[in-house]
Design a protein around this motif. Sequence first.
Motif, short mmCIF file in Angstrom:
data_model
loop_
_atom_site.label_atom_id
_atom_site.label_comp_id
_atom_site.label_asym_id
_atom_site.label_seq_id
_atom_site.Cartn_x
_atom_site.Cartn_y
_atom_site.Cartn_z
N ILE A 68 0.84 -1.19 0.00
CA ILE A 68 0.00 0.00 0.00
C ILE A 68 0.88 1.25 0.00
O ILE A 68 1.77 1.40 0.84
CB ILE A 68 -0.95 -0.01 1.21
N GLY A 69 0.66 2.12 -0.96
CA GLY A 69 1.45 3.33 -1.09
C GLY A 69 2.48 3.26 -2.19
O GLY A 69 3.09 4.27 -2.55
N LYS A 70 2.68 2.07 -2.79
CA LYS A 70 3.56 1.99 -3.95
C LYS A 70 2.92 2.66 -5.16
O LYS A 70 3.62 3.14 -6.05
CB LYS A 70 3.87 0.53 -4.30
N ASP A 71 1.61 2.63 -5.18
CA ASP A 71 0.88 3.23 -6.30
C ASP A 71 0.01 4.38 -5.77
O ASP A 71 -0.25 4.50 -4.58
CB ASP A 71 -0.01 2.18 -6.98
N TRP A 72 -0.45 5.22 -6.69
CA TRP A 72 -1.21 6.41 -6.30
C TRP A 72 -2.56 6.06 -5.68
O TRP A 72 -2.98 6.71 -4.73
CB TRP A 72 -1.45 7.30 -7.52
N GLN A 73 -3.23 5.06 -6.23
CA GLN A 73 -4.59 4.77 -5.79
C GLN A 73 -4.63 4.32 -4.34
O GLN A 73 -5.42 4.83 -3.54
CB GLN A 73 -5.23 3.71 -6.68
N SER A 74 -3.78 3.35 -3.99
CA SER A 74 -3.81 2.86 -2.62
C SER A 74 -3.39 3.95 -1.63
O SER A 74 -3.93 4.04 -0.52
CB SER A 74 -2.93 1.62 -2.46
N ALA A 75 -2.45 4.80 -2.02
CA ALA A 75 -2.05 5.91 -1.15
C ALA A 75 -3.19 6.90 -0.97
O ALA A 75 -3.44 7.41 0.14
CB ALA A 75 -0.83 6.61 -1.74
#
Length: 291
Positions: free
Chosen positions: A248-255
């Motif tokens: 979580i947080g590697k990509d924009w959506q999950s962040a």
Amino acid sequence: MKYLGELMENQPCTWLDAARGSKKENVQQLELIAEELSENYSSYDNLIDSSNDALPDSAFLQHSDLLIDYYEKAPKELNKLLLERRNEHELSFCPYCGNPMIPDTLDHFIPKGKWPEFSIFPNNLVPQCRGCAPVKGEHYYCIENNLAMFIHPIYFNFLENFRFSMNVSLNTESNDISVVVKLKRIIETQADDQRRVIIHAEKLKIKSRIIHYCKKEFRQWKRRLANAKFDVSTALKQRLSEIPQPDIGKDWQSAFYSALLQNQEIIDYMNSLHPAENLHQQSNHAVDLDF
């Protein structure tokens, strides 16, 4: 952002063999320089490792049209390899920037326009989103920083040491959001590598692209909530539950979803958008239509 070490191809390069074994009309021209090309491939790792040095001028510029043609109009067997790398990577976001779109194009990490010798070298071809493609373009070295602008995700794993962290607030006058984006280091990283990550993010304009994405995503959620009644907090948590917690947080959506869940004011506002019950709903009749 993601490390792609599993895409590393060993030497000698079988992709060059696929090109040499083709029936393209210009294959004899390729054959004349094939051994020299193969020798240049063996120097690629050193070029990437020497990120503080500008690349030497290419010795293959006179062969640019020929070499780029083998990428843009690849023969059958080579084309299979290119399509596999472009499409069969199982990535759900861009390894360069974290854009939550399946990468569907290939980037020449060392630009093929100035260094055509790496046009079909697999370790130079990185799955990439179409948002990064025009930003990265033919850029490679930053004279101002004396450093390669970007981090090669097949060769360097320290992009994995960082996550996107966001703070999202609601503007009650415009009913829109403000987004503050930061990179959060979760694993101790050498100072030089950390500086490279910051430059990489700046050159790819990741911050402004994330903010644009979040505002667009927020509007989409508002439309969903205006058309159907559901609890947005439950929906966001469900989406996040589909991702391994460490990712979580590697990509924009999950962040972004994590940031929304941390602001109860925004959650309450979004849940207030549910449509009012329609007491005079029209009956719907399903009808089959030929087409």
